[in-house]
Design a protein around this motif. Structure first.
Motif, mmCIF file in Angstrom:
data_model
loop_
_atom_site.group_PDB
_atom_site.id
_atom_site.type_symbol
_atom_site.label_atom_id
_atom_site.label_comp_id
_atom_site.label_asym_id
_atom_site.label_seq_id
_atom_site.Cartn_x
_atom_site.Cartn_y
_atom_site.Cartn_z
ATOM 1 N N VAL A 78 22.228 3.497 -46.401
ATOM 2 C CA VAL A 78 20.805 3.644 -46.137
ATOM 3 C C VAL A 78 20.465 5.131 -46.099
ATOM 4 C CG1 VAL A 78 21.076 3.678 -43.611
ATOM 5 C CG2 VAL A 78 18.934 2.856 -44.609
ATOM 6 N N THR A 79 19.263 5.452 -46.524
ATOM 7 C CA THR A 79 18.780 6.814 -46.369
ATOM 8 C C THR A 79 18.159 6.915 -44.981
ATOM 9 O OG1 THR A 79 16.718 6.140 -47.469
ATOM 10 C CG2 THR A 79 18.385 7.195 -48.829
ATOM 11 N N VAL A 80 18.565 7.949 -44.231
ATOM 12 C CA VAL A 80 18.230 7.951 -42.812
ATOM 13 C C VAL A 80 18.205 9.383 -42.286
ATOM 14 C CG1 VAL A 80 20.663 7.699 -42.154
ATOM 15 C CG2 VAL A 80 18.903 6.913 -40.577
ATOM 16 N N VAL A 81 17.484 9.561 -41.199
ATOM 17 C CA VAL A 81 17.515 10.823 -40.455
ATOM 18 C C VAL A 81 18.752 10.780 -39.559
ATOM 19 C CG1 VAL A 81 16.288 12.268 -38.804
ATOM 20 C CG2 VAL A 81 15.011 10.959 -40.518
ATOM 21 N N PRO A 82 19.549 11.839 -39.510
ATOM 22 C CA PRO A 82 20.788 11.799 -38.725
ATOM 23 C C PRO A 82 20.601 11.394 -37.264
ATOM 24 C CG PRO A 82 20.818 13.698 -40.180
ATOM 25 C CD PRO A 82 19.438 13.087 -40.304
ATOM 26 N N THR A 83 19.513 11.840 -36.646
ATOM 27 C CA THR A 83 19.280 11.460 -35.249
ATOM 28 C C THR A 83 19.180 9.947 -35.110
ATOM 29 O OG1 THR A 83 18.080 13.531 -34.920
ATOM 30 C CG2 THR A 83 17.760 11.821 -33.259
ATOM 31 N N ASP A 84 18.565 9.307 -36.101
ATOM 32 C CA ASP A 84 18.467 7.847 -36.072
ATOM 33 C C ASP A 84 19.812 7.195 -36.387
ATOM 34 O OD1 ASP A 84 15.788 8.089 -35.480
ATOM 35 O OD2 ASP A 84 15.160 7.980 -37.577
ATOM 36 N N ALA A 85 20.626 7.864 -37.185
ATOM 37 C CA ALA A 85 21.979 7.337 -37.446
ATOM 38 C C ALA A 85 22.781 7.295 -36.149
ATOM 39 C CB ALA A 85 22.685 8.206 -38.482
ATOM 40 N N VAL A 208 19.655 12.226 -44.905
ATOM 41 C CA VAL A 208 20.998 11.996 -45.462
ATOM 42 C C VAL A 208 21.117 10.609 -46.088
ATOM 43 C CG1 VAL A 208 22.013 13.485 -43.678
ATOM 44 C CG2 VAL A 208 21.918 11.007 -43.319
ATOM 45 N N ILE A 209 22.212 10.413 -46.777
ATOM 46 C CA ILE A 209 22.662 9.079 -47.177
ATOM 47 C C ILE A 209 23.815 8.708 -46.249
ATOM 48 C CG2 ILE A 209 23.750 7.687 -48.968
ATOM 49 C CD1 ILE A 209 22.367 9.457 -51.055
ATOM 50 N N ALA A 210 23.671 7.586 -45.556
ATOM 51 C CA ALA A 210 24.710 7.103 -44.643
ATOM 52 C C ALA A 210 25.230 5.766 -45.151
ATOM 53 C CB ALA A 210 24.136 6.927 -43.234
ATOM 54 N N VAL A 211 26.532 5.569 -45.022
ATOM 55 C CA VAL A 211 27.132 4.303 -45.471
ATOM 56 C C VAL A 211 28.009 3.742 -44.364
ATOM 57 C CG1 VAL A 211 27.096 5.083 -47.863
ATOM 58 C CG2 VAL A 211 29.157 5.387 -46.523
#
Length: 324
Positions: A78-85, A208-211
């Motif tokens: 998902v494409t995400v803001v790191p704080t939300d990750a 970022v892109i997070a997986v």
């Protein structure tokens, strides 16, 4: 004869590789309307993932819905803001942040209603913001810079997509939103204006892109191809020869006028590969994603988003980017 056999074997190998590709389950990557992520639509339309040899489904969401889908295991990345990750991780859905797509350079805004000309003028007044999401973080930064704190305003929890209507209702003095919603608010309420933007706090909001860790472990080579394609999209956007076509594709994805979309694009700083590598260097400041995420972790703890501190460094997986 030997030449014929070699050709036959090579043909079999090609067919086997093709069959494996056809049978592979697609990696599902959720993305949403932030420009730093909408740029992926270029690859979608140009067929660049297939060209790179990776089977990928780009799945379009509203931002919050994309996080829900990732948490539910319906998508692999998902494409995400790191704080939300970090928030997702605290609730049991940790991720690996494999690529820095951009940082917000003005496209996250605190917007005042007509007659409100400064952050200081918000003292004692209502501000609509989606609690604990990234523009809540921006609002706190704006208050801090102006010698104020969260207790100096009355926060009204509001879904970001609803902020234009709320500002138009005149029930609040300001809203916090990101583009394109911020642009809709400014357009919908004549006389409204930005009071503070992310341009005044570069590195506060990376994207970022997070997986999922499982997908990262099992499909690292494929994710590397996807990250490489992402930076190909950035190159296509930044090249004078193809810039206009890129804008046309991105604007169409969010239903915006291309000329209007182009005006707002400078508010997103798209990362080049060298810039992304530099931001992946450990450091305490906002010029490093490590420092930025430590700041986000404190924000989440201070606002009781979660009770146990997260280890931001454990989320970061710079290997793919560093090998580009």
């Amino acid at each position: 004869m030997q030449t014929t056999v070699r050709k036959w074997l090579a043909g079999l190998a090609t067919l086997a590789a093709l069959a494996a590709t056809l049978q592979a389950e697609p990696l599902k990557l959720g993305y949403s309307d932030w420009p730093g992520w909408t740029v992926l639509e270029i690859a979608n339309q140009k067929g660049w993932f297939k060209e790179a040899g990776v089977v990928t489904d780009l799945v379009w969401f509203d931002y919050s819905a994309s996080l829900d889908a990732f948490s539910a295991g319906k998508i692999d990345g998902v494409t995400v803001v790191p704080t939300d990750a970090l928030v997702l991780g605290a609730s049991g859905n940790k991720s690996k942040l494999i690529a820095i797509t951009d940082y917000s350079d003005g496209n996250d805004k605190i917007i005042g209603e007509p007659g409100i000309d400064s952050i200081a003028a918000l003292k004692g007044k209502k501000v609509a913001v989606e609690f604990t999401l990234v523009d809540h973080l921006l609002l706190l930064q704006a208050l801090k810079v102006n010698g104020m704190s969260q207790s100096d305003v009355v926060l009204v929890n509001t879904p970001t997509n609803n902020t234009p209507q709320v500002l138009g209702s005149r029930q609040v003095a300001a809203v916090a939103a990101w583009y394109p919603v911020a642009g809709q608010a400014l357009k919908q309420v004549p006389g409204s204006k930005p009071l503070f933007t992310s341009h005044e706090a570069p590195g506060l909001i990376y994207d970022v892109i997070a997986v999922s860790p499982t997908s990262y472990a099992q499909h690292k080579a494929d994710w590397a191809k996807i990250v490489k394609v992402f930076y190909r999209c950035v190159d296509y956007l930044q090249s004078p020869a193809t810039h206009d076509d890129a804008i046309k594709i991105m604007a169409a994805r969010v239903g915006a006028d291309p000329a209007e979309y182009a005006k707002n694009l400078p508010g997103t700083h798209f990362m080049t590969i060298p810039e992304a590598k530099k931001a992946f260097t450990k450091g305490p400041g906002l010029d490093s994603i490590y420092g930025s995420m430590e700041n986000g972790n404190r924000f989440n703890l201070d606002n009781k988003v979660y009770q146990q501190t997260q280890n931001p460094a454990s989320y970061l997986a710079p290997t793919i980017t560093n090998e580009l």
